[in-house]
Motif scaffolding. Sequence first.
Motif, PDB file in Angstrom:
ATOM      1  N   ARG A   4      -1.721  60.001  97.203  1.00  0.00           N
ATOM      2  CA  ARG A   4      -0.909  60.776  96.254  1.00  0.00           C
ATOM      3  C   ARG A   4      -0.420  62.073  96.896  1.00  0.00           C
ATOM      4  O   ARG A   4       0.726  62.488  96.697  1.00  0.00           O
ATOM      5  CB  ARG A   4      -1.720  61.094  94.997  1.00  0.00           C
ATOM      6  CG  ARG A   4      -2.074  59.875  94.130  1.00  0.00           C
ATOM      7  CD  ARG A   4      -0.852  59.124  93.686  1.00  0.00           C
ATOM      8  NE  ARG A   4      -1.171  58.093  92.716  1.00  0.00           N
ATOM      9  CZ  ARG A   4      -0.496  56.969  92.549  1.00  0.00           C
ATOM     10  NH1 ARG A   4       0.546  56.719  93.341  1.00  0.00           N
ATOM     11  NH2 ARG A   4      -0.840  56.092  91.639  1.00  0.00           N
ATOM     12  N   VAL A   5      -1.289  62.718  97.661  1.00  0.00           N
ATOM     13  CA  VAL A   5      -0.900  63.949  98.336  1.00  0.00           C
ATOM     14  C   VAL A   5       0.162  63.664  99.394  1.00  0.00           C
ATOM     15  O   VAL A   5       1.139  64.399  99.539  1.00  0.00           O
ATOM     16  CB  VAL A   5      -2.129  64.638  98.955  1.00  0.00           C
ATOM     17  CG1 VAL A   5      -1.715  65.802  99.854  1.00  0.00           C
ATOM     18  CG2 VAL A   5      -3.049  65.149  97.851  1.00  0.00           C
ATOM     19  N   GLU A  35       2.300  61.278  99.345  1.00  0.00           N
ATOM     20  CA  GLU A  35       3.530  60.984  98.610  1.00  0.00           C
ATOM     21  C   GLU A  35       4.244  62.271  98.238  1.00  0.00           C
ATOM     22  O   GLU A  35       5.467  62.389  98.378  1.00  0.00           O
ATOM     23  CB  GLU A  35       3.177  60.172  97.362  1.00  0.00           C
ATOM     24  CG  GLU A  35       4.361  59.621  96.605  1.00  0.00           C
ATOM     25  CD  GLU A  35       3.917  58.732  95.453  1.00  0.00           C
ATOM     26  OE1 GLU A  35       4.744  57.922  95.002  1.00  0.00           O
ATOM     27  OE2 GLU A  35       2.751  58.848  95.012  1.00  0.00           O
ATOM     28  N   LYS A  36       3.489  63.262  97.783  1.00  0.00           N
ATOM     29  CA  LYS A  36       4.090  64.541  97.405  1.00  0.00           C
ATOM     30  C   LYS A  36       4.595  65.301  98.628  1.00  0.00           C
ATOM     31  O   LYS A  36       5.606  66.010  98.564  1.00  0.00           O
ATOM     32  CB  LYS A  36       3.081  65.383  96.640  1.00  0.00           C
ATOM     33  CG  LYS A  36       2.755  64.821  95.260  1.00  0.00           C
ATOM     34  CD  LYS A  36       1.771  65.711  94.520  1.00  0.00           C
ATOM     35  CE  LYS A  36       1.470  65.152  93.139  1.00  0.00           C
ATOM     36  NZ  LYS A  36       0.534  66.019  92.387  1.00  0.00           N
ATOM     37  N   GLY A  51       8.125  63.902  99.479  1.00  0.00           N
ATOM     38  CA  GLY A  51       9.189  64.227  98.542  1.00  0.00           C
ATOM     39  C   GLY A  51      10.227  63.111  98.497  1.00  0.00           C
ATOM     40  O   GLY A  51      10.370  62.337  99.445  1.00  0.00           O
ATOM     41  N   ASP A  52      10.968  63.023  97.418  1.00  0.00           N
ATOM     42  CA  ASP A  52      11.935  61.939  97.246  1.00  0.00           C
ATOM     43  C   ASP A  52      12.957  61.878  98.378  1.00  0.00           C
ATOM     44  O   ASP A  52      13.358  60.800  98.813  1.00  0.00           O
ATOM     45  CB  ASP A  52      12.668  62.095  95.909  1.00  0.00           C
ATOM     46  CG  ASP A  52      11.760  61.851  94.713  1.00  0.00           C
ATOM     47  OD1 ASP A  52      10.626  61.357  94.934  1.00  0.00           O
ATOM     48  OD2 ASP A  52      12.172  62.156  93.576  1.00  0.00           O
ATOM     49  N   THR A  74       6.192  72.922  99.864  1.00  0.00           N
ATOM     50  CA  THR A  74       6.127  71.501  99.570  1.00  0.00           C
ATOM     51  C   THR A  74       5.211  71.217  98.393  1.00  0.00           C
ATOM     52  O   THR A  74       4.261  71.954  98.129  1.00  0.00           O
ATOM     53  CB  THR A  74       5.602  70.712 100.782  1.00  0.00           C
ATOM     54  OG1 THR A  74       4.233  71.081 101.013  1.00  0.00           O
ATOM     55  CG2 THR A  74       6.417  70.993 102.035  1.00  0.00           C
ATOM     56  N   ALA A  75       5.501  70.130  97.703  1.00  0.00           N
ATOM     57  CA  ALA A  75       4.636  69.735  96.588  1.00  0.00           C
ATOM     58  C   ALA A  75       3.239  69.422  97.096  1.00  0.00           C
ATOM     59  O   ALA A  75       2.238  69.682  96.429  1.00  0.00           O
ATOM     60  CB  ALA A  75       5.223  68.511  95.882  1.00  0.00           C
ATOM     61  N   ALA A  76       3.159  68.886  98.341  1.00  0.00           N
ATOM     62  CA  ALA A  76       1.842  68.577  98.898  1.00  0.00           C
ATOM     63  C   ALA A  76       1.053  69.851  99.150  1.00  0.00           C
ATOM     64  O   ALA A  76      -0.146  69.916  98.903  1.00  0.00           O
ATOM     65  CB  ALA A  76       1.996  67.789 100.199  1.00  0.00           C
ATOM     66  N   GLU A 125      -0.283  71.022  96.029  1.00  0.00           N
ATOM     67  CA  GLU A 125      -1.395  70.154  95.641  1.00  0.00           C
ATOM     68  C   GLU A 125      -2.672  70.555  96.365  1.00  0.00           C
ATOM     69  O   GLU A 125      -3.740  70.664  95.777  1.00  0.00           O
ATOM     70  CB  GLU A 125      -1.053  68.697  95.969  1.00  0.00           C
ATOM     71  CG  GLU A 125      -2.173  67.705  95.730  1.00  0.00           C
ATOM     72  CD  GLU A 125      -2.313  67.292  94.277  1.00  0.00           C
ATOM     73  OE1 GLU A 125      -3.194  66.456  93.997  1.00  0.00           O
ATOM     74  OE2 GLU A 125      -1.573  67.823  93.429  1.00  0.00           O
TER      75      GLU A 125
END
Length: 203
Positions: free
Chosen positions: A100-101, A103-104, A107-108, A183-185, A188
């Motif tokens: 999950r990390v 994946e974040k 990013g898309d 970053t979203a990661a 996270e």
Amino acid sequence: MGPTGSGKSSFISKVTGGSVLTSCTSGLRVTKCKVMGFANLVLVDTPGLDDTNRSDLEVLNLISKWLKENYERKALLSSVLYFHRITDNRMAGTPLKNFRVFEKLCGDHAMAQVILVTTMWDEVEDDVGKDRLAELRSTYWKGMISHGSTTFRYENTKESATRLLEEMAEKGIERRHKELRETAAGQEFFSLECNPQCSTGAP
């Protein structure tokens, strides 16, 4: 990238055949080689997100720092390989949290540069492995695949490593590296550091 023991180092060994220049930089194993017409191919073997000697945040910081330094030298990240053992009969707890990390982190916008690599096919019945791969594609990996990520069955052979390298080359584009905290990661990981009781993650 991928969990410890998922086959990252084995892939690099098969690709290079021993003709390499390798250095260890703060836990990253950086291998320079010349294969398939690539004059300046650099493969970066990262510590597993389940590394027992480093926290998740430390691992991501290592990767982030190396990417930033090399981006400034005009070295561009062409693709990202995520290694997953097909021998794992379920994806939960730490492995799921790590994915999950990851994946974040991508990013898309960068998922089209990701190859989800399954390993250790010689340790499971072929039908069992195919069923597990189908489940991964239809559930945990569905979002990334829908954004352009591809999957690859790595057979732990020189030929299979070469085919994976070819796919990697096809995905190569210039991608600007973000600072860790952007970053979203990164967000996270900072959350996990502040809340260590959540470090095992949940679906």
